[in-house]
Design a protein around this motif. Structure first.
Motif, PDB file in Angstrom:
ATOM      1  N   THR A  79      41.118  38.140  47.486  1.00 40.56           N
ATOM      2  CA  THR A  79      42.792  38.087  48.367  1.00 40.56           C
ATOM      3  C   THR A  79      42.893  39.285  49.199  1.00 40.56           C
ATOM      4  OG1 THR A  79      42.707  36.747  46.957  1.00 40.56           O
ATOM      5  CG2 THR A  79      44.565  37.393  48.259  1.00 40.56           C
ATOM      6  N   TYR A  92      54.994  37.196  54.319  1.00 42.87           N
ATOM      7  CA  TYR A  92      54.164  36.826  53.317  1.00 42.87           C
ATOM      8  C   TYR A  92      54.550  36.548  51.685  1.00 42.87           C
ATOM      9  CZ  TYR A  92      50.809  37.878  56.594  1.00 42.87           C
ATOM     10  OH  TYR A  92      49.962  37.747  57.440  1.00 42.87           O
ATOM     11  N   ILE A 151      54.692  33.603  50.877  1.00 42.12           N
ATOM     12  CA  ILE A 151      53.106  32.731  50.668  1.00 42.12           C
ATOM     13  C   ILE A 151      53.310  33.448  49.407  1.00 42.12           C
ATOM     14  CG2 ILE A 151      51.374  33.006  50.713  1.00 42.12           C
ATOM     15  CD1 ILE A 151      51.769  33.118  54.362  1.00 42.12           C
ATOM     16  N   SER A 152      53.145  34.928  49.339  1.00 41.89           N
ATOM     17  CA  SER A 152      53.590  35.613  47.726  1.00 41.89           C
ATOM     18  C   SER A 152      54.529  34.756  46.206  1.00 41.89           C
ATOM     19  CB  SER A 152      53.199  36.984  47.964  1.00 41.89           C
ATOM     20  OG  SER A 152      53.179  36.960  46.904  1.00 41.89           O
ATOM     21  N   ILE A 153      55.606  34.395  46.258  1.00 45.10           N
ATOM     22  CA  ILE A 153      56.243  33.944  45.716  1.00 45.10           C
ATOM     23  C   ILE A 153      55.662  32.694  45.610  1.00 45.10           C
ATOM     24  CG2 ILE A 153      58.768  33.455  45.016  1.00 45.10           C
ATOM     25  CD1 ILE A 153      59.408  35.217  46.007  1.00 45.10           C
ATOM     26  N   LEU A 167      52.750  31.309  45.967  1.00 42.59           N
ATOM     27  CA  LEU A 167      51.326  31.070  44.878  1.00 42.59           C
ATOM     28  C   LEU A 167      52.006  31.161  43.295  1.00 42.59           C
ATOM     29  CD1 LEU A 167      49.033  32.954  46.957  1.00 42.59           C
ATOM     30  CD2 LEU A 167      48.707  30.420  46.493  1.00 42.59           C
ATOM     31  N   LYS A 168      52.644  31.958  43.214  1.00 43.58           N
ATOM     32  CA  LYS A 168      53.413  32.336  41.714  1.00 43.58           C
ATOM     33  C   LYS A 168      53.940  31.189  41.042  1.00 43.58           C
ATOM     34  CE  LYS A 168      54.378  34.307  38.074  1.00 43.58           C
ATOM     35  NZ  LYS A 168      54.834  33.448  37.174  1.00 43.58           N
ATOM     36  N   HIS A 210      51.327  28.427  40.584  1.00 48.88           N
ATOM     37  CA  HIS A 210      50.279  29.397  39.406  1.00 48.88           C
ATOM     38  C   HIS A 210      51.721  28.350  37.900  1.00 48.88           C
ATOM     39  CE1 HIS A 210      50.504  31.679  35.716  1.00 48.88           C
ATOM     40  NE2 HIS A 210      49.195  31.375  35.655  1.00 48.88           N
ATOM     41  N   ALA A 222      45.696  30.677  41.558  1.00 49.27           N
ATOM     42  CA  ALA A 222      47.090  30.735  42.710  1.00 49.27           C
ATOM     43  C   ALA A 222      47.882  32.592  42.335  1.00 49.27           C
ATOM     44  CB  ALA A 222      47.831  29.964  42.388  1.00 49.27           C
ATOM     45  N   LEU A 223      48.112  32.771  41.156  1.00 50.92           N
ATOM     46  CA  LEU A 223      48.019  34.162  40.342  1.00 50.92           C
ATOM     47  C   LEU A 223      47.855  35.637  40.644  1.00 50.92           C
ATOM     48  CD1 LEU A 223      50.661  35.439  38.765  1.00 50.92           C
ATOM     49  CD2 LEU A 223      48.480  35.174  36.650  1.00 50.92           C
ATOM     50  N   SER A 275      48.644  35.309  45.029  1.00 52.61           N
ATOM     51  CA  SER A 275      49.904  36.078  44.536  1.00 52.61           C
ATOM     52  C   SER A 275      49.770  37.340  44.399  1.00 52.61           C
ATOM     53  CB  SER A 275      50.314  35.256  43.509  1.00 52.61           C
ATOM     54  OG  SER A 275      51.713  35.806  43.670  1.00 52.61           O
ATOM     55  N   PHE A 315      50.448  40.136  47.501  1.00 49.66           N
ATOM     56  CA  PHE A 315      51.719  41.180  46.546  1.00 49.66           C
ATOM     57  C   PHE A 315      51.031  42.659  47.091  1.00 49.66           C
ATOM     58  CE2 PHE A 315      53.979  43.919  43.489  1.00 49.66           C
ATOM     59  CZ  PHE A 315      55.422  44.264  43.963  1.00 49.66           C
TER      60      PHE A 315
END
Length: 148
Positions: free
Chosen positions: A13, A59, A62-64, A66-67, A70, A78-79, A82, A86
């Motif tokens: 990633t 971004y 998107i990261s949040i 995915l968290k 998860h 997903a973690l 993420s 990050f």
């Protein structure tokens, strides 16, 4: 879940984000969302913030997301995704905003081969102040010619 898969997804990633950043920078930021990126090339504002900073928020969301996926949907993969997004955002911020543009007065004396190459490539990118004729759209990976 095996920790090696977690690390592999995280690293993949992180690496894919460099190519995603290149594509977004060339085709979106210097394309249909130039109006958000333009103030990064033209300092016509008095604010420390730029409209260009919106891309960090994009971004981060998107990261949040995915968290949350998860945590709420029990999607183990997903973690690390993420975390990879990050980590790339942190690396990008350090290299681009702190080291190159000196938005904070840190890392001013970094002067190794990599630092000079990245700085040179970004300087060439900013030589073109319009949205056309740009070059060097990546951040962490730059062409070898800038290391000579």
């Amino acid at each position: 879940m095996d920790i090696l898969f977690w690390i592999l997804i995280f690293l993949t990633t992180f690496c894919v984000m460099e190519f995603n950043a290149w594509w977004m920078h060339k085709y979106v930021m210097h394309g249909f969302l130039w109006n958000l990126h333009e103030d990064h090339h033209h300092k016509k504002h008095d604010s420390w913030f730029e409209k260009n900073d919106f891309f960090f928020v994009f971004y981060a969301i998107i990261s949040i997301g995915l968290k949350i996926a998860h945590s709420e949907l029990d999607l183990w993969w997903a973690l690390p995704m993420s975390a990879g997004i990050f980590a790339y955002g942190v690396a990008y911020f350090i290299v681009h905003d702190i080291f190159i543009h000196q938005r904070f007065k840190w890392l001013r004396k970094a002067n190794n081969v990599y630092a000079r190459g990245v700085r040179r490539a970004h300087k060439i990118h900013h030589k073109h102040i319009g949205k056309e004729k740009g070059e060097n759209f990546g951040m962490l990976v730059v062409p070898l010619k800038y290391f000579k």
